[in-house]
Design an enzyme around this catalytic site. Structure first.
Site, short mmCIF file in Angstrom:
data_model
loop_
_atom_site.label_atom_id
_atom_site.label_comp_id
_atom_site.label_asym_id
_atom_site.label_seq_id
_atom_site.Cartn_x
_atom_site.Cartn_y
_atom_site.Cartn_z
N LYS A 1 -53.50 -10.34 32.77
CA LYS A 1 -53.68 -8.90 32.72
C LYS A 1 -54.86 -8.46 33.59
CE LYS A 1 -50.40 -8.48 29.58
NZ LYS A 1 -50.63 -9.11 28.30
N ASP B 1 -58.60 -10.16 20.33
CA ASP B 1 -57.66 -10.37 21.43
C ASP B 1 -58.01 -9.32 22.50
OD1 ASP B 1 -55.56 -10.41 23.21
OD2 ASP B 1 -53.97 -10.17 21.70
N TRP C 1 -48.75 -6.65 19.66
CA TRP C 1 -49.44 -7.94 19.77
C TRP C 1 -50.18 -8.27 18.48
CZ3 TRP C 1 -47.10 -10.49 23.17
CH2 TRP C 1 -46.65 -9.90 24.35
C1 LIG Z 1 -49.82 -9.69 27.03
C2 LIG Z 1 -50.56 -9.73 25.77
C3 LIG Z 1 -50.46 -10.82 24.88
C4 LIG Z 1 -49.52 -11.97 25.11
O1 LIG Z 1 -49.98 -12.79 26.11
P1 LIG Z 1 -49.19 -14.09 26.56
O2 LIG Z 1 -50.18 -14.72 27.49
O3 LIG Z 1 -47.93 -13.65 27.21
O4 LIG Z 1 -48.92 -14.92 25.37
C5 LIG Z 1 -51.23 -10.80 23.74
N1 LIG Z 1 -52.07 -9.78 23.49
C6 LIG Z 1 -52.19 -8.73 24.31
C7 LIG Z 1 -53.14 -7.62 23.96
C8 LIG Z 1 -51.45 -8.67 25.47
O5 LIG Z 1 -51.57 -7.61 26.30
#
Ligand SMILES: *Cc1c(COP(=O)(O)O)cnc(C)c1O
Length: 353
Positions: free
Chosen positions: A194, A170, A102
């Protein structure tokens, strides 16, 4: 039979949240209308959005500290480019800590906007640790990091120390899972699917004072300031994901907030990691000191036992523990809504191999 959902995302949500959400799809607030068929400008939905935004700041202890919470669309993946669009001055540099897939994707987007300094990377060992001892350059607009690496099972315990540089994180896969000083961050983002709700909305928490300083012309939908000015209702928001997120945040607050959930999360992670460390048939993938309390990655030490272990966990009603293709083995995601009993079921299957 009860299923134990260890999926990495979209993932398990509290049962009572799903129950309430399913009722609201048919009859919301006793209106005899569905949540998904009323106007997003109706008082009943505006109250949902306001409450969701308010709960975010309350749970993160960022209320009245100059932050705004937004529920946007486009996933965490759209934030990869909204961050440089909104925070990187024309001709400026940004810096990234590369701790996994990511982070790498975020770096790729940032390069469209200017020079990116990769301050450290753990790519050399398939991202099984968090780099330390790096230096944040003085001449960058911001530092970007990924607090929990969903695919590789590592989690940051310490964050970059910044002076004038903004700190962006993030937190898609560990937001609301542990107590941090959230005021050290200038911008936090997280895809809902998540640890908060269904896919379809992305939480952004941004310090108001950092915006409007880049000199860039930003398209309206990508401009944080426009979303703030419109109370996160610039266009039709994803009403169902926002509602379910609000219910999950309420559930968390009623339980006692982040400190309480963190205790439970530590207990679950300890149970699983101690089995991984004590059972000679298993080995953890991530370096011990950097292990994630959300995504637990492990492999079998004896591949001939694979069929037996796979049979055991499937028979126990476990779902979603196959590892990501870039790591292999297994990944048990034990997000906020995962009960300790389900982790015990997995541990029992590991012991029975
Ligand atoms: C799943 C995830 C993403 C991507 O998320 P989307 O909503 O599918 O764009 C980005 N960063 C992390 C740490 C993730 O676990």
């Amino acid at each position: 039979m009860k299923k134990h959902n260890f999926s990495a995302g979209p993932c398990i949500l509290p049962k009572e949240v799903l129950q309430k959400a399913s009722e609201a799809v048919i009859n919301f607030n006793g209106l005899d209308l569905s949540l998904v068929e009323i106007s997003h400008r109706s008082p009943d939905f505006v109250a949902v959005m306001d409450k969701a935004r308010d709960l975010v700041l309350e749970l993160l202890d960022l209320k009245d500290k100059g932050y705004s919470a937004l529920f946007l669309q486009g996933g965490a993946s759209l934030e990869f480019l909204m961050v440089p669009y909104n925070l990187l001055p024309e001709g400026g540099k940004s810096s990234y800590l590369n701790t996994g897939t990511w982070s790498s994707k975020a770096i790729k987007e940032a390069k469209l906007f200017g020079e990116v300094v990769e301050i450290a990377s753990s790519k050399d060992s398939n991202f099984n640790y968090i780099p330390k001892g790096y230096k944040v350059p003085d001449d960058v607009a911001y530092v970007h990091c990924t607090s929990n690496n969903t695919i590789f099972g590592t989690q940051m315990k310490e964050f970059p120390q910044t002076k004038d540089q903004l700190l962006v994180c993030d937190m898609s896969s560990d937001i609301f899972s542990r107590k941090l000083d959230f005021s050290q961050f200038d911008l936090i983002y997280a895809g809902a699917q998540k640890n908060m709700g269904p896919a379809g909305t992305t939480l952004v928490v941004v310090k108001d004072a950092i915006l409007g300083k880049t000199g860039r012309k930003i398209p309206s939908m990508l401009d944080y300031q426009i979303h703030i000015d419109k109370d996160s209702m610039f266009n039709t928001p994803p009403v169902f994901p926002v509602y379910v997120s609000m219910l999950t945040l309420e559930w968390l607050k009623n339980m006692g907030g982040i400190e309480i959930i963190e205790k439970r999360n530590v207990e679950k992670a300890n149970l699983l990691y101690s089995e991984i460390d004590n059972n000679p048939l298993f080995r953890g993938v991530a370096k011990k000191e950097d292990r994630s309390n959300m995504n637990v990655t492990f492999v079998l030490t004896d591949e001939t036992k694979k069929d037996r272990f796979d049979q055991l966990w499937k028979a126990a009603g476990i779902s979603g523990i196959n590892g990501h293709r870039s790591v292999g083995g297994y990944r048990a995601s034990i997000y906020n809504a995962m009960p300790l009993e389900s982790v015990q079921v997995l541990v029992d299957a590991m012991r029975a191999v």
